[in-house]
Design an enzyme around this catalytic site. Structure first.
Site, PDB file in Angstrom:
ATOM      1  N   ASP A  45       0.827  -1.202   0.000  1.00  0.00           N
ATOM      2  CA  ASP A  45       0.000   0.000   0.000  1.00  0.00           C
ATOM      3  C   ASP A  45       0.864   1.256   0.000  1.00  0.00           C
ATOM      4  OD1 ASP A  45      -2.094  -1.640   0.078  1.00  0.00           O
ATOM      5  OD2 ASP A  45      -2.744  -1.174   2.132  1.00  0.00           O
ATOM      6  N   TYR A  48       2.226   1.991  -3.331  1.00  0.00           N
ATOM      7  CA  TYR A  48       1.129   2.468  -4.169  1.00  0.00           C
ATOM      8  C   TYR A  48       0.802   3.926  -3.811  1.00  0.00           C
ATOM      9  CZ  TYR A  48      -3.600   2.868  -6.065  1.00  0.00           C
ATOM     10  OH  TYR A  48      -4.709   3.299  -6.744  1.00  0.00           O
ATOM     11  N   ASP A  49       0.719   4.202  -2.506  1.00  0.00           N
ATOM     12  CA  ASP A  49       0.439   5.577  -2.070  1.00  0.00           C
ATOM     13  C   ASP A  49       1.498   6.540  -2.597  1.00  0.00           C
ATOM     14  OD1 ASP A  49      -1.800   4.796  -0.741  1.00  0.00           O
ATOM     15  OD2 ASP A  49      -0.896   4.790   1.258  1.00  0.00           O
ATOM     16  N   SER A  94     -13.994   7.412  -1.929  1.00  0.00           N
ATOM     17  CA  SER A  94     -12.800   6.916  -1.241  1.00  0.00           C
ATOM     18  C   SER A  94     -12.397   7.956  -0.189  1.00  0.00           C
ATOM     19  CB  SER A  94     -11.729   6.729  -2.305  1.00  0.00           C
ATOM     20  OG  SER A  94     -10.548   6.341  -1.716  1.00  0.00           O
ATOM     21  N   LEU A  95     -11.239   7.795   0.417  1.00  0.00           N
ATOM     22  CA  LEU A  95     -10.775   8.777   1.414  1.00  0.00           C
ATOM     23  C   LEU A  95      -9.402   9.285   1.020  1.00  0.00           C
ATOM     24  CD1 LEU A  95     -11.602   6.959   4.788  1.00  0.00           C
ATOM     25  CD2 LEU A  95     -12.695   9.034   3.926  1.00  0.00           C
ATOM     26  N   GLU A 126     -12.667   7.023  14.050  1.00  0.00           N
ATOM     27  CA  GLU A 126     -12.989   5.595  13.888  1.00  0.00           C
ATOM     28  C   GLU A 126     -11.750   4.822  13.453  1.00  0.00           C
ATOM     29  OE1 GLU A 126     -16.080   5.438  10.933  1.00  0.00           O
ATOM     30  OE2 GLU A 126     -17.393   6.764  12.070  1.00  0.00           O
ATOM     31  N   LYS A 128      -9.773   2.502  10.919  1.00  0.00           N
ATOM     32  CA  LYS A 128      -9.852   2.217   9.482  1.00  0.00           C
ATOM     33  C   LYS A 128      -9.569   0.722   9.312  1.00  0.00           C
ATOM     34  CE  LYS A 128      -8.470   4.046   4.991  1.00  0.00           C
ATOM     35  NZ  LYS A 128      -8.184   2.809   4.309  1.00  0.00           N
ATOM     36  N   ASP A 130      -8.970  -2.795   7.864  1.00  0.00           N
ATOM     37  CA  ASP A 130      -8.293  -3.184   6.625  1.00  0.00           C
ATOM     38  C   ASP A 130      -8.996  -4.398   6.019  1.00  0.00           C
ATOM     39  OD1 ASP A 130      -6.522  -3.117   4.592  1.00  0.00           O
ATOM     40  OD2 ASP A 130      -4.799  -3.827   5.747  1.00  0.00           O
ATOM     41  N   ARG A 149     -17.435  -2.006  -3.763  1.00  0.00           N
ATOM     42  CA  ARG A 149     -17.395  -0.606  -4.172  1.00  0.00           C
ATOM     43  C   ARG A 149     -17.270  -0.448  -5.686  1.00  0.00           C
ATOM     44  NH1 ARG A 149     -12.849   3.212  -1.739  1.00  0.00           N
ATOM     45  NH2 ARG A 149     -11.576   2.260  -3.343  1.00  0.00           N
ATOM     46  N   GLU A 186     -17.218  -2.417   6.337  1.00  0.00           N
ATOM     47  CA  GLU A 186     -16.046  -3.164   5.900  1.00  0.00           C
ATOM     48  C   GLU A 186     -16.215  -4.639   6.244  1.00  0.00           C
ATOM     49  OE1 GLU A 186     -14.018  -1.026   4.492  1.00  0.00           O
ATOM     50  OE2 GLU A 186     -12.050  -1.970   4.334  1.00  0.00           O
ATOM     51  N   TYR A 238     -19.872   1.612   9.119  1.00  0.00           N
ATOM     52  CA  TYR A 238     -19.326   2.903   9.545  1.00  0.00           C
ATOM     53  C   TYR A 238     -19.961   4.107   8.859  1.00  0.00           C
ATOM     54  CZ  TYR A 238     -16.398   1.543   5.541  1.00  0.00           C
ATOM     55  OH  TYR A 238     -15.959   1.101   4.333  1.00  0.00           O
ATOM     56  N   LYS A 303     -13.782  11.923  10.938  1.00  0.00           N
ATOM     57  CA  LYS A 303     -14.934  12.451  10.203  1.00  0.00           C
ATOM     58  C   LYS A 303     -15.527  13.630  10.959  1.00  0.00           C
ATOM     59  CE  LYS A 303     -16.125   7.837   8.575  1.00  0.00           C
ATOM     60  NZ  LYS A 303     -17.025   6.690   8.711  1.00  0.00           N
ATOM     61  N   LYS A 327      -3.111   7.677   8.015  1.00  0.00           N
ATOM     62  CA  LYS A 327      -2.515   6.371   7.722  1.00  0.00           C
ATOM     63  C   LYS A 327      -1.482   5.998   8.784  1.00  0.00           C
ATOM     64  CE  LYS A 327      -2.992   4.548   3.696  1.00  0.00           C
ATOM     65  NZ  LYS A 327      -3.664   3.372   3.246  1.00  0.00           N
ATOM     66  N   CYS A 421      29.303 -25.973   5.116  1.00  0.00           N
ATOM     67  CA  CYS A 421      29.249 -24.829   6.024  1.00  0.00           C
ATOM     68  C   CYS A 421      29.937 -23.641   5.343  1.00  0.00           C
ATOM     69  CB  CYS A 421      29.954 -25.177   7.336  1.00  0.00           C
ATOM     70  SG  CYS A 421      30.260 -23.736   8.374  1.00  0.00           S
ATOM     71  N   CYS A 424      33.410 -23.018   7.710  1.00  0.00           N
ATOM     72  CA  CYS A 424      34.528 -23.971   7.831  1.00  0.00           C
ATOM     73  C   CYS A 424      34.558 -24.980   6.684  1.00  0.00           C
ATOM     74  CB  CYS A 424      34.461 -24.695   9.174  1.00  0.00           C
ATOM     75  SG  CYS A 424      33.100 -25.875   9.263  1.00  0.00           S
ATOM     76  N   CYS A 439      26.065 -27.680  11.091  1.00  0.00           N
ATOM     77  CA  CYS A 439      27.496 -27.805  10.866  1.00  0.00           C
ATOM     78  C   CYS A 439      27.993 -28.717  11.983  1.00  0.00           C
ATOM     79  CB  CYS A 439      28.145 -26.428  10.943  1.00  0.00           C
ATOM     80  SG  CYS A 439      29.924 -26.515  11.084  1.00  0.00           S
ATOM     81  N   CYS A 444      34.291 -25.318  14.323  1.00  0.00           N
ATOM     82  CA  CYS A 444      33.965 -24.315  13.293  1.00  0.00           C
ATOM     83  C   CYS A 444      34.085 -22.921  13.918  1.00  0.00           C
ATOM     84  CB  CYS A 444      32.550 -24.550  12.786  1.00  0.00           C
ATOM     85  SG  CYS A 444      31.952 -23.193  11.747  1.00  0.00           S
TER      86      CYS A 444
HETATM   87  S1  IVH Z   1     -15.654   6.074   5.534  1.00  0.00           S
HETATM   88  C1  IVH Z   1     -17.079   8.644   2.248  1.00  0.00           C
HETATM   89  N1  IVH Z   1     -14.892   4.735   7.635  1.00  0.00           N
HETATM   90  O1  IVH Z   1     -11.363   2.838   3.787  1.00  0.00           O
HETATM   91  C2  IVH Z   1     -16.402   7.928   3.333  1.00  0.00           C
HETATM   92  N2  IVH Z   1     -14.071   4.040   5.522  1.00  0.00           N
HETATM   93  O2  IVH Z   1      -9.701   4.401   1.889  1.00  0.00           O
HETATM   94  C3  IVH Z   1     -16.112   6.562   2.945  1.00  0.00           C
HETATM   95  N3  IVH Z   1     -12.648   2.045   5.613  1.00  0.00           N
HETATM   96  O3  IVH Z   1     -13.453   2.655   1.024  1.00  0.00           O
HETATM   97  C4  IVH Z   1     -15.369   5.737   3.850  1.00  0.00           C
HETATM   98  N4  IVH Z   1     -12.758   1.734   7.771  1.00  0.00           N
HETATM   99  O4  IVH Z   1     -13.262   0.607   2.556  1.00  0.00           O
HETATM  100  C5  IVH Z   1     -14.800   4.863   6.302  1.00  0.00           C
HETATM  101  N5  IVH Z   1     -14.337   3.620   9.582  1.00  0.00           N
HETATM  102  C6  IVH Z   1     -14.254   3.734   8.271  1.00  0.00           C
HETATM  103  C7  IVH Z   1     -13.496   2.832   7.484  1.00  0.00           C
HETATM  104  C8  IVH Z   1     -13.421   3.034   6.105  1.00  0.00           C
HETATM  105  C9  IVH Z   1     -12.279   1.282   6.640  1.00  0.00           C
HETATM  106  C10 IVH Z   1     -12.225   1.826   4.224  1.00  0.00           C
HETATM  107  C11 IVH Z   1     -13.361   1.811   3.242  1.00  0.00           C
HETATM  108  C12 IVH Z   1     -13.064   2.930   2.305  1.00  0.00           C
HETATM  109  C13 IVH Z   1     -11.585   3.051   2.425  1.00  0.00           C
HETATM  110  C14 IVH Z   1     -11.083   4.403   2.009  1.00  0.00           C
END
Ligand code: IVH
Length: 688
Positions: A45, A48-49, A94-95, A126, A128, A130, A149, A186, A238, A303, A327, A421, A424, A439, A444
């Site tokens: 990740d 990718y980020d 997404s976030l 909250e 996040k 995985d 999604r 999730e 969530y 949020k 993150k 080895c 030795c 060994c 040795c």
């Molecule tokens: S809120 C518009 N809350 O994270 C807000 N997402 O990178 C949408 N995820 O697609 C997401 N825990 O799959 C929200 N407590 C949480 C979450 C959460 C995991 C995931 C979710 C989302 C992704 C965004």
């Protein structure tokens, strides 16, 4: 320096920004497909980020290059054709991510610019989770559909598979359910279930899942829902999506309470704060305690609570402005496996280990990782030249999970366990029915070195100044060959004086430490002798059971095994060791040198640390992790795993856990280096 990763590999300084932007878009598209469509990501990740960030940076420096089709402007990824497409009533966004306090402040400041000056904000914090984002649709309280999604607008229908998840209610228990309600959450697999699943797959010779997220995704993407039913999946909700009818809410917290009231699983670790500082403290808390949760999280979601403020702030095409993901440092990274080498331990065990392109993961830089034995290397099928996934979760030893097969160079040959080895050159032997190669040459140099270093280490005879470096030097100079020679060093003081690195004080200290070690408890001596299967605890158990070296030396295998806590394998190993004439000679030399051969009781150390709580982070030079803990507790102190206001001091070594340091600073806890730690152990006083 640019980090290694797919971006860096293809980066050429000669490229124009527009060429690089196109290249990044192609790369991100490729990785989106591997992740979302094939459940087989090739990069971590974090890598990718890094691609996404570089692209965003280039687009913001060159606005003429922005394109509505850019991955920065859309939610990844197109729906898989395996399942029927289903349109979400309200898009699933997404976030955006932040890393660290400064970026969190940046997010907040951008929002505040869009709001009336002085607007009070409440933040809901909250976990996040995985796992896999899921959209559940309830019709008059009845579960009718589940969809992934997908591209944010259209997902894949996975209703029958999600129906098998016990945590997802099929009928809401509230009377005021809406006509139609989209519930977002999730789907995840608890870590223990993931481990159990992989164990079953290993037994059945099936490919393993790299992590709980991939196994949740793989378990959902099944044509036969009976397969999904056999996997232990769970769900946290969530967020609300589209709602028609039902009660009206003014805040997100109210909406979450309603979901809970309907019988939907809302995660209990949700908290509301009024300031960004307290939000950040919560993030730090989870950074430290993420492993206490039974499932993986990859961040914290923050949020804004008020729904009115949310609609004022709105969203970009990709993510809402009113929420952000904080993150956490990555626990998995991809890196190059440069080589596989074999190290020889103190009992001759030959352990293969990965030599990696150093990579920052799980809070520290990892350049090496054990591969345990031949079977593990075969099973993981890792080869020099491979890109491998490295995982380091908290204090757990770094692990190579496996190769990214699609990135394997075409000519990478399978790695073959060496026949000899590496030190030795005597042939290595893997006894029938065992997983380790050994060994067999007790002379040795690698074994002698490891035996000597172990004998002087903290858990064994605890000889200050006889660390690996000195042992290496003394062997090289012919001053040490085996453990018995340590106690003859005093008679070789002229040779010690001739060594460049050793001044008079170092020599006096070292000889003093050697002399001091003679009174160590019998259990420590037994542990120090490098008898196979005799670790520190067994050493103490044997010492207690026999009370003296002389009784133990003449005991038969059966007599040894007759004691509580000493198994047959250990007993045989101990009896064999003492029946070797060379070992008997060594014991006599140690007796003549005046070592303590009796009694289990350890002389009580000065109780300098009573009432103190000392946390250690990072690696210290003179102490192992257990050794540092023991040094504290044996002096009456406590050594908990985390920093709080009650902590007396935080001791930091190389590559300390950053969150512990931040926490200590926030709580005003003194931070000590190793030298001050040693002084504290002795004097019980903090430095001025
Ligand atoms: S809120 C518009 N809350 O994270 C807000 N997402 O990178 C949408 N995820 O697609 C997401 N825990 O799959 C929200 N407590 C949480 C979450 C959460 C995991 C995931 C979710 C989302 C992704 C965004």
């Amino acid at each position: 320096m640019r980090e290694r990763g797919p971006a860096a590999e293809l980066w050429s300084e000669a490229m124009s920004p527009s060429e690089r932007v196109n290249q990044l878009r192609a790369l991100i598209g490729h990785h989106d497909q591997r992740y979302y469509e094939l459940d087989a990501p090739e990069v971590s990740d974090t890598d990718y980020d890094a691609l996404q960030r570089e692209l965003r940076q280039l687009e913001s420096n060159h606005p003429e290059l922005v394109d509505t089709l850019s991955p920065t402007q859309r939610v990844s990824f197109a729906a898989n054709t395996l399942f029927s497409p289903v349109e979400h009533l309200q898009p699933m966004l997404s976030l955006d991510n932040v890393f660290g306090w400064d970026e969190l402040v940046g997010w907040d400041a951008r929002n505040r610019k869009l709001l009336e000056p002085g607007t009070a904000l409440r933040y809901v914090v909250e976990l996040k989770i995985d796992g896999l984002a899921m959209n559940l649709t309830y019709d008059h309280g009845r579960f009718v559909r589940a969809a992934t999604r997908g591209d944010g607008k259209i997902g894949e229908e996975v209703t029958e598979n999600v129906r098998t998840i016990a945590a997802v209610p099929k009928q809401l228990i509230c009377e005021d359910a809406a006509n139609v309600m989209e519930v977002r959450g999730e789907v995840y697999m608890p870590r223990r279930s993931f481990e159990a699943l992989n164990e079953r797959r290993a037994e059945a010779n099936e490919p393993l899942f790299a992590n709980p997220r991939n196994s949740a995704a793989g378990s959902l993407r099944q044509k036969d829902s009976r397969v999904t039913a056999g996997r232990d999946l769970s769900f946290w909700c969530y967020q609300l999506g589209a709602v028609d009818g039902g009660p009206a809410f003014t805040s997100h917290s109210e909406a979450l309470s309603f979901l809970d009231h309907c019988g939907l699983p809302v995660n209990p670790d949700i908290a509301t704060y009024d300031t960004l500082e307290t939000v950040f403290e919560r993030c730090m808390h989870w950074q430290e305690h993420r492993h206490s949760l039974p499932y993986d999280i990859d961040g914290i979601v923050i949020k804004i609570d008020s729904l009115a403020i949310r609609s004022e702030l709105g969203s970009t095409s990709k993510a809402p402005r009113w929420a952000i993901a904080y993150k956490l440092p990555p626990e998995e990274r991809t890196t190059l496996l440069k080589d596989i080498q074999v190290s020889i331990g103190r009992t001759g065990r030959a352990t293969p280990f990965a030599v990696l392109e150093p990579v920052f993961v799980g809070g520290s830089t990892v350049g090496m990782a054990t591969l345990h034995n031949q079977d593990q290397v075969r099973f993981k099928d890792v080869r020099p030249g491979d890109t491998v996934i490295v995982r380091k979760a908290g204090d757990v030893i770094p692990e190579v999970l496996g190769p990214v097969l699609s990135l394997r160079p075409p000519d990478a040959p399978e790695w073959i366990f060496p026949t000899d080895c590496p030190v030795c050159r005597v042939p290595l032997v893997r006894p029938e029915g065992e997983s380790d190669h050994r060994c067999q040459n007790v002379d040795c140099p690698a074994q002698s070195f490891a035996r000597l270093a172990h004998f002087g280490s903290r858990g064994a005879m605890d000889i200050e100044g006889l660390g690996e470096k000195s042992v290496g030097l003394f062997i090289e100079q012919g001053l040490l060959n085996d453990v018995g020679d340590i106690y003859d060093l005093a008679s070789k003081i002229d040779s010690l004086r001739a060594l460049d690195r050793y001044g008079e004080t170092s020599i006096t200290n070292l000889l003093g430490a050697i002399e001091g070690s003679k009174v160590r408890p019998l259990g420590n001596l037994l542990f120090g002798l490098n008898i196979r299967h005799v670790g520190s605890t067994i050493g103490q158990v044997i010492a207690k059971a026999f009370g003296s070296m002389d009784t133990l030396m003449v005991a038969s295998e059966e007599e040894i095994a007759s004691h509580e806590g000493i198994g047959g394998v250990i007993a045989k190993s101990v009896a064999d060791w003492f029946s070797d004439p060379e070992h008997q000679l060594l014991i006599e030399r140690l007796r003549i040198s005046g070592l303590n051969f009796v009694g289990p009781a350890a002389p009580l150390l000065a109780q300098t640390l009573i009432g103190m709580s000392i946390v250690v982070t990072g690696s210290l030079e003179g102490f192992s992790r257990d050794g540092a803990e023991e040094a504290i507790t044996s002096r009456g102190g406590k050594s908990p795993g985390s920093v709080s206001k009650k902590t007396t001091a935080l001791v930091i070594g190389a590559e300390p856990g950053q969150s512990k340091v931040t926490k200590a600073e926030a709580c005003g806890v003194p931070v000590l280096n190793e030298k001050s730690f040693v002084e504290l152990l002795e004097s019980g006083r903090l430095p001025d």
